[in-house]
Enzyme design. Structure first.
Site, mmCIF file in Angstrom:
data_model
loop_
_atom_site.group_PDB
_atom_site.id
_atom_site.type_symbol
_atom_site.label_atom_id
_atom_site.label_comp_id
_atom_site.label_asym_id
_atom_site.label_seq_id
_atom_site.Cartn_x
_atom_site.Cartn_y
_atom_site.Cartn_z
ATOM 1 N N GLY A 74 2.643 2.964 5.420
ATOM 2 C CA GLY A 74 2.145 4.453 5.066
ATOM 3 C C GLY A 74 0.903 3.692 5.750
ATOM 4 O O GLY A 74 0.756 2.829 6.122
ATOM 5 N N GLN A 76 -2.269 3.586 5.020
ATOM 6 C CA GLN A 76 -2.547 2.761 4.005
ATOM 7 C C GLN A 76 -1.739 1.513 3.924
ATOM 8 O O GLN A 76 -2.730 1.129 3.048
ATOM 9 C CB GLN A 76 -3.555 3.237 3.058
ATOM 10 C CG GLN A 76 -5.015 4.344 3.350
ATOM 11 C CD GLN A 76 -5.540 3.826 4.369
ATOM 12 O OE1 GLN A 76 -5.888 2.894 3.703
ATOM 13 N NE2 GLN A 76 -6.482 4.174 5.201
ATOM 14 N N SER A 77 -0.944 1.314 4.794
ATOM 15 C CA SER A 77 0.214 0.011 4.127
ATOM 16 C C SER A 77 -0.825 -1.208 4.067
ATOM 17 O O SER A 77 -1.615 -2.026 5.108
ATOM 18 C CB SER A 77 1.553 -0.439 5.555
ATOM 19 O OG SER A 77 2.095 -0.925 5.229
ATOM 20 N N ASN A 78 -0.507 -2.124 3.244
ATOM 21 C CA ASN A 78 -1.026 -3.278 2.929
ATOM 22 C C ASN A 78 -0.191 -4.235 3.936
ATOM 23 O O ASN A 78 -1.108 -5.286 5.072
ATOM 24 C CB ASN A 78 -1.066 -3.729 1.279
ATOM 25 C CG ASN A 78 -2.151 -2.906 0.492
ATOM 26 O OD1 ASN A 78 -3.352 -2.765 1.221
ATOM 27 N ND2 ASN A 78 -1.604 -2.193 -0.202
ATOM 28 N N CYS A 80 1.418 -3.705 6.993
ATOM 29 C CA CYS A 80 0.748 -3.210 7.849
ATOM 30 C C CYS A 80 -0.423 -3.906 8.603
ATOM 31 O O CYS A 80 -0.373 -4.654 9.717
ATOM 32 C CB CYS A 80 1.225 -1.984 8.906
ATOM 33 S SG CYS A 80 2.007 -1.067 8.708
#
Ligand SMILES: *Cc1c(COP(=O)(O)O)cnc(C)c1O
Length: 333
Positions: A74, A76-78, A80
């Site tokens: 997403g 806001q992926s942690n 990534c």
């Protein structure tokens, strides 16, 4: 059991502390003692659970001639964000396939992705879900044409390589349990892509950690995670033929997704504020807030009855509160 681990690169600040939550115990514990394993302290910018998986994934990349990491999540992926910084630190290119709408402001994890210099491609959710596999293929081909070798890292770093991170964390928990006089515990984690739950479930078996591991899903449903955990375990066994055979029985507590992945009801935001004030510990609205809420509800239902100790795995996610600042209700008591 002595396991032969594959190589890892030291990136995480470990071991993380196991802390007793006296005030939360008073509030929600009932017959139980509530503990928190502070994997939100695995780093500053690298904070959270993903860096434990990336220690093994990054070593695999370097040892197999990859110079680029392509991964997805997403906006806001942690995962990534952690991958972007691991890449920056190790001199690997990083390309992020992100799901969402092109944001007007850079915020939270996405701001950090940009600071780390990751290349970012953003796709609307419909296209992302439909075409993810081919998007991975397209970007891999793009790098290959330019003389680069891209490792495709699945959602959340959850595969047979990444699961080593939480197999290894179970060795820390053995030491933590001994120091805290915990003889038996329920161990609770948020589940998003299943790798943390898979690693903990495997690790508890392999290391004789006296813990019953529960995943509280923040998307999809119970069956999805039962299957996903089994799939990660199978991939692990296929990749590392010397590992012992294990009979993994994943456990999922479903019912706490709320309105959907990344979307939280006001009670989750209230709980985040409440725990901040009680314990000085900050949860997030996407993963840990929902999992903590699930834990509190299941305690009230008596699910963990008969076992004194409950350990909440704080998997991080702190940067996720910033883009969702409008979800908090003020003033808070
Ligand atoms: C990714 C993530 C999880 C879920 O872990 P999985 O291994 O993907 O199931 C939980 N909490 C936070 C903060 C995360 O970023």
């Amino acid at each position: 059991m002595t396991l032969s681990y594959p190589r890892k690169i030291d990136l995480a600040c470990t071991p993380t502390p196991l802390q007793f939550m006296a005030r939360a115990t008073n509030e929600w514990g009932g017959e139980h003692r509530l503990w928190v394993k502070r994997d939100d302290l695995t780093g500053s910018i690298l904070s959270g659970n993903k860096v434990r998986k990336l220690e093994f994934i990054a070593a695999h990349a370097l040892d197999n001639g990859y110079d680029t990491l392509v991964t997805c999540g997403g906006l806001q992926s942690n995962h990534c964000r952690a991958t972007a910084f691991v890449g920056a630190q190790l001199g690997l290119k990083v390309h992020l396939i992100l799901r969402g709408e092109e944001p007007t402001d850079k915020d939270g994890n996405y701001l950090l992705d940009c600071l780390a210099g990751a290349k970012v491609s953003i796709y609307p959710a419909r296209q992302y879900f439909k075409e993810l596999e081919s998007l991975f293929g397209q970007w891999q081909a793009y790098y290959a044409e330019r003389g680069h070798n891209a490792l495709l890292v699945p959602t959340g770093g959850s595969n047979g390589i990444g699961v080593w991170g939480y197999i290894s964390a179970c060795e820390e928990l053995l030491v933590d349990f001994a120091a805290a006089d915990i003889s038996r515990a329920h161990l609770i984690t948020a589940s998003g892509s299943g790798g943390t739950q898979a690693g903990l479930t495997l690790g508890a078996l392999l290391h004789d950690l006296p813990a019953t591991v529960w995943g509280i899903n923040v998307c999809d449903d119970e069956q999805y995670f039962l299957d996903k955990v089994s799939e990660d375990v199978r991939d692990w066994a296929d990749r590392y033929p010397d590992v012992p055979e294990v009979d993994v029985r994943p456990r999922v507590l479903d019912g706490y997704v709320g309105p959907g992945y990344g979307l939280a009801d006001p009670e989750i935001f209230d709980l985040i504020a409440r725990l901040s004030r009680l314990e000085g510990i900050v949860l997030d609205p996407v993963y840990t807030g929902k999992a903590f809420h699930g834990m509190v509800c299941e305690i009230a239902k008596g699910t963990f009855s008969g076992v004194r100790d409950i350990v909440f795995m704080h998997t991080g996610g702190t940067f996720g509160i910033f883009p969702q600042r409008d979800g908090f209700r003020w003033p808070q008591e």
